[in-house]
Design a protein around this motif. Structure first.
Motif, PDB file in Angstrom:
ATOM      1  N   THR A 191       0.900  -1.095  -0.026  1.00  0.00           N
ATOM      2  CA  THR A 191      -0.025   0.018   0.011  1.00  0.00           C
ATOM      3  C   THR A 191       0.723   1.238   0.116  1.00  0.00           C
ATOM      4  N   MET A 192       0.046   2.238  -0.148  1.00  0.00           N
ATOM      5  CA  MET A 192       0.905   3.760  -0.112  1.00  0.00           C
ATOM      6  C   MET A 192       1.361   3.994   1.281  1.00  0.00           C
ATOM      7  N   ALA A 193       0.587   3.457   2.433  1.00  0.00           N
ATOM      8  CA  ALA A 193       1.355   3.678   3.718  1.00  0.00           C
ATOM      9  C   ALA A 193       2.753   2.716   3.718  1.00  0.00           C
ATOM     10  N   ASP A 194       2.663   1.403   3.262  1.00  0.00           N
ATOM     11  CA  ASP A 194       3.806   0.943   3.449  1.00  0.00           C
ATOM     12  C   ASP A 194       5.112   1.854   2.516  1.00  0.00           C
ATOM     13  N   PHE A 195       4.499   2.231   1.590  1.00  0.00           N
ATOM     14  CA  PHE A 195       5.709   2.820   0.672  1.00  0.00           C
ATOM     15  C   PHE A 195       6.226   4.045   1.244  1.00  0.00           C
ATOM     16  N   ARG A 196       5.366   4.637   2.135  1.00  0.00           N
ATOM     17  CA  ARG A 196       5.925   5.890   2.653  1.00  0.00           C
ATOM     18  C   ARG A 196       6.912   5.724   3.805  1.00  0.00           C
ATOM     19  N   GLN A 197       6.948   4.399   4.065  1.00  0.00           N
ATOM     20  CA  GLN A 197       7.919   4.102   5.123  1.00  0.00           C
ATOM     21  C   GLN A 197       9.463   4.103   4.416  1.00  0.00           C
ATOM     22  N   LEU A 198       9.697   4.139   3.195  1.00  0.00           N
ATOM     23  CA  LEU A 198      10.917   4.108   2.311  1.00  0.00           C
ATOM     24  C   LEU A 198      11.119   5.605   1.936  1.00  0.00           C
ATOM     25  N   LYS A 199      12.438   5.740   1.813  1.00  0.00           N
ATOM     26  CA  LYS A 199      12.931   7.322   1.664  1.00  0.00           C
ATOM     27  C   LYS A 199      13.510   7.423   0.355  1.00  0.00           C
ATOM     28  N   ALA A 200      13.032   8.148  -0.567  1.00  0.00           N
ATOM     29  CA  ALA A 200      13.454   8.780  -2.134  1.00  0.00           C
ATOM     30  C   ALA A 200      14.730   9.214  -2.226  1.00  0.00           C
ATOM     31  N   GLY A 201      15.455   8.926  -3.165  1.00  0.00           N
ATOM     32  CA  GLY A 201      16.613   9.941  -3.467  1.00  0.00           C
ATOM     33  C   GLY A 201      16.206  10.633  -4.944  1.00  0.00           C
ATOM     34  N   GLN A 202      16.664  11.996  -5.036  1.00  0.00           N
ATOM     35  CA  GLN A 202      16.151  12.675  -6.168  1.00  0.00           C
ATOM     36  C   GLN A 202      17.081  13.671  -6.591  1.00  0.00           C
ATOM     37  N   ASN A 203      17.399  14.102  -7.899  1.00  0.00           N
ATOM     38  CA  ASN A 203      17.939  15.360  -8.178  1.00  0.00           C
ATOM     39  C   ASN A 203      17.199  16.358  -7.858  1.00  0.00           C
ATOM     40  N   LEU A 266       5.917  -0.712  -9.155  1.00  0.00           N
ATOM     41  CA  LEU A 266       6.066   0.332 -10.196  1.00  0.00           C
ATOM     42  C   LEU A 266       5.450   1.577  -9.546  1.00  0.00           C
ATOM     43  N   LEU A 267       6.192   2.655  -9.650  1.00  0.00           N
ATOM     44  CA  LEU A 267       5.840   4.078  -9.262  1.00  0.00           C
ATOM     45  C   LEU A 267       5.440   4.601 -10.371  1.00  0.00           C
ATOM     46  N   GLN A 268       3.937   5.182 -10.190  1.00  0.00           N
ATOM     47  CA  GLN A 268       3.232   5.826 -11.574  1.00  0.00           C
ATOM     48  C   GLN A 268       2.885   7.360 -11.106  1.00  0.00           C
ATOM     49  N   TYR A 269       2.986   8.063 -12.082  1.00  0.00           N
ATOM     50  CA  TYR A 269       2.317   9.516 -12.116  1.00  0.00           C
ATOM     51  C   TYR A 269       2.524   9.929 -13.347  1.00  0.00           C
ATOM     52  N   ARG A 270       1.565  11.106 -13.723  1.00  0.00           N
ATOM     53  CA  ARG A 270       1.665  11.833 -14.901  1.00  0.00           C
ATOM     54  C   ARG A 270       2.833  12.704 -14.891  1.00  0.00           C
ATOM     55  N   SER A 271       3.717  12.390 -15.999  1.00  0.00           N
ATOM     56  CA  SER A 271       4.732  13.528 -15.838  1.00  0.00           C
ATOM     57  C   SER A 271       5.482  13.493 -17.264  1.00  0.00           C
ATOM     58  N   GLN A 322       2.310  -7.460 -13.305  1.00  0.00           N
ATOM     59  CA  GLN A 322       2.684  -8.188 -12.247  1.00  0.00           C
ATOM     60  C   GLN A 322       3.311  -7.197 -10.951  1.00  0.00           C
ATOM     61  N   ARG A 323       3.450  -5.946 -11.209  1.00  0.00           N
ATOM     62  CA  ARG A 323       3.765  -5.208 -10.113  1.00  0.00           C
ATOM     63  C   ARG A 323       2.941  -4.612  -9.243  1.00  0.00           C
ATOM     64  N   VAL A 324       3.039  -4.210  -8.009  1.00  0.00           N
ATOM     65  CA  VAL A 324       2.262  -3.487  -7.024  1.00  0.00           C
ATOM     66  C   VAL A 324       2.561  -1.799  -7.596  1.00  0.00           C
ATOM     67  N   ILE A 325       1.146  -1.447  -7.954  1.00  0.00           N
ATOM     68  CA  ILE A 325       1.403  -0.066  -8.567  1.00  0.00           C
ATOM     69  C   ILE A 325       0.968   1.144  -7.506  1.00  0.00           C
ATOM     70  N   ILE A 326       2.005   1.944  -7.299  1.00  0.00           N
ATOM     71  CA  ILE A 326       1.946   3.185  -6.318  1.00  0.00           C
ATOM     72  C   ILE A 326       1.555   4.377  -7.138  1.00  0.00           C
ATOM     73  N   ARG A 327       0.432   4.830  -7.050  1.00  0.00           N
ATOM     74  CA  ARG A 327       0.161   5.924  -7.883  1.00  0.00           C
ATOM     75  C   ARG A 327      -0.021   7.169  -7.156  1.00  0.00           C
ATOM     76  N   LEU A 328       0.617   8.174  -7.664  1.00  0.00           N
ATOM     77  CA  LEU A 328       0.967   9.509  -7.385  1.00  0.00           C
ATOM     78  C   LEU A 328       0.106  10.555  -8.075  1.00  0.00           C
ATOM     79  N   ASP A 329      -0.351  11.511  -7.185  1.00  0.00           N
ATOM     80  CA  ASP A 329      -0.790  12.556  -8.104  1.00  0.00           C
ATOM     81  C   ASP A 329       0.216  13.766  -8.508  1.00  0.00           C
ATOM     82  N   THR A 330      -0.048  14.467  -9.521  1.00  0.00           N
ATOM     83  CA  THR A 330       0.767  15.328 -10.167  1.00  0.00           C
ATOM     84  C   THR A 330       0.002  16.768  -9.851  1.00  0.00           C
ATOM     85  N   PRO A 331       0.234  17.350  -8.718  1.00  0.00           N
ATOM     86  CA  PRO A 331      -0.701  18.716  -8.473  1.00  0.00           C
ATOM     87  C   PRO A 331      -0.289  19.743  -9.423  1.00  0.00           C
TER      88      PRO A 331
END
Length: 355
Positions: A191-203, A266-271, A322-331
Motif C-alpha cells: 500500500t501507499m502507507a507501506d511505501f511511505r516508510q521508504l525514503k526516496a533519492g532525487q535530483n 511500479l511508481l506511477q504518475y503523470r509526468s 505483475q507489479r504493485v502500482i503506487i500511483r501518485l498525483d501530479t498537483p
C-alpha cells in the motif's frame, strides 16, 4: 477555370488575414497546442504558403504580441509577467537549431519532426553538459533553441512547451534502483502507507522531487545526479526512481554490485516530457509541433517509438502488470496536458497491476 479558382482562393485568403492573425496570436506565442498545427496546415493549404514562410509570418505575429504585452505591462506597472526581447525575429529566420539533446531517441524524433516541417533546418548539438536550471537560462538568453525535459508548471510558463509527450507517458512509470540487501523489504510493500516508510533519492532540479514531496513521501536530494548512487549504497535513502525505459542503461553506466533494479513496485504518475523551445524562437515551436502532429497522424511516431525504445522487449522484461502500482498525483500538472488524446499515451495508466 483552374486559374480563376486559384485567384479566387487567394483573394479569400487575403480577406482572412485578420482571422489568421488572431489565431496565431493565441497559438504561437506562450501556449503551443494542437490547434496551432491544425491552423498551420489549413493556412498552408489555403494560401500556398510554404512551411518556412508560414513560420516567418507566425514569428512576426508573436513579435507583435510580445511587444504589445511589454508595453501593456510597462503601463500597468506589473513586474510579475516575464517579457522577452524578440526584436531579432524581424531578421531572416535562422535554420540552425542549437540543442542540448544528445544522440538519443529524442534527437532522432526532433530531426524527423523538423524534416517534415521544413527540410532546411540543421541541428547543431552542444557538447556542454548542463543541468535543467542552466538549460532554461540558456534558452531564455537564446543560446539554446530547444531542449527536452519532464514538464512542470513553472517550466511551461517560462519557455515554450510543445505538448506532445515524447515517451508516451513512459517516463512517469518509474522502476526503482535499490540495495540488493533490501529486496525482501521492498517485496513486502502493498500500500501507499507501506511505501511511505521508504525514503526516496532525487535530483533537486528534477520535477520528480516536487511530485514525491507533494504526495507526502520522504525525499533526500542532491544537486548532482551522479552523487545519488553512492548516497543510495551508503544508506542515505532507500531507492532511486527512474523511467522504465532508462533504468537499465542508467544502472549499467553506474555499476555497483550492491545495487539492483527492484522487481516488485511500479511508481506511477503523470509526468510527460516535452520539447521546450526558447521564447526567442516561436516559429521553431510551431514547426516542431506541426512535424510531430504529422507523425502522430500517419502512425510513424508510434512506429519509430516502438522500434527505437524496444517497447515490446521492455514490456516483457519489466512485467508491469505483475507489479504493485503506487500511483501518485501530479498537483502541478498543467490543465493543457493532452490527457484526453489517448493516441499520445501508452496503456499503462489504465493497468490494474498486482493486488
Amino acid at each position: 477555370m483552374a486559374i480563376h479558382l486559384t485567384a479566387a482562393m487567394r483573394v479569400i485568403a487575403t480577406g482572412m488575414t485578420s482571422v489568421i492573425r488572431y489565431v496565431f496570436t493565441l497559438t504561437t506565442t506562450l501556449i503551443i497546442t494542437k490547434r496551432a498545427a491544425c491552423w498551420s496546415l489549413f493556412i498552408m493549404a489555403l494560401t500556398g504558403l510554404s512551411a518556412s514562410s508560414l513560420a516567418v509570418f507566425a514569428a512576426d505575429i508573436a513579435s507583435s504580441h510580445f511587444a504589445a504585452n511589454s508595453i501593456s505591462n510597462s503601463n500597468s506597472g506589473s513586474s510579475d509577467v516575464i517579457t522577452s526581447d524578440v526584436s531579432h525575429i524581424q531578421a531572416p529566420i535562422s535554420k540552425t537549431i542549437v540543442t542540448t539533446i544528445q544522440q538519443t531517441w529524442q534527437l532522432n524524433l526532433l530531426k524527423e519532426a523538423l524534416r517534415r516541417s521544413d527540410s532546411g533546418y540543421q541541428v547543431q548539438q552542444m557538447s556542454t553538459q548542463m543541468n535543467q536550471k542552466r538549460k532554461v537560462e540558456e534558452a531564455l538568453a537564446g543560446t539554446v533553441d530547444v531542449f527536452w525535459s519532464m514538464t512542470s508548471k513553472e517550466l511551461e510558463e517560462t519557455v515554450l512547451p510543445v505538448r506532445i509527450p515524447l515517451f508516451k507517458g513512459l517516463l512517469g512509470n518509474r522502476l526503482l534502483i535499490i540495495r540488493k540487501a533490501d529486496e525482501t523489504r521492498f517485496a513486502k510493500v502493498k500500500t501507499m502507507a507501506d511505501f511511505r516508510q521508504l525514503k526516496a533519492g532525487q535530483n533537486r532540479y528534477w520535477p520528480d522531487a516536487t511530485i514525491l514531496e507533494a504526495n507526502g513521501l520522504p525525499v533526500v536530494t542532491s544537486y548532482q545526479y551522479t552523487n545519488l548512487y553512492p548516497m543510495l549504497e551508503g544508506g542515505r535513502f532507500d531507492y532511486l526512481a527512474l523511467g522504465a525505459q532508462e533504468i537499465g542503461e542508467e544502472l549499467a553506466s553506474h555499476p555497483d554490485p550492491a545495487l539492483k533494479v527492484d522487481s516488485h513496485i511500479l511508481l506511477q504518475y503523470r509526468s510527460p516530457a516535452y520539447f521546450f523551445v526558447s521564447p526567442k524562437r516561436p516559429e521553431l515551436a510551431v514547426a516542431i509541433l506541426a512535424g510531430l502532429e504529422s507523425m502522430v497522424s500517419d502512425g510513424s511516431f508510434d512506429e519509430m517509438f516502438n522500434r527505437e525504445l524496444k517497447i515490446e522487449q521492455l514490456y516483457r522484461e519489466a512485467k508491469f502488470e505483475q507489479r504493485v502500482i503506487i500511483r501518485l498525483d501530479t498537483p502541478d500538472l498543467s490543465p493543457l496536458t493532452p490527457i484526453e488524446r489517448t493516441e499520445l499515451w501508452l496503456d499503462l495508466f489504465s493497468m490494474q497491476g498486482a493486488t
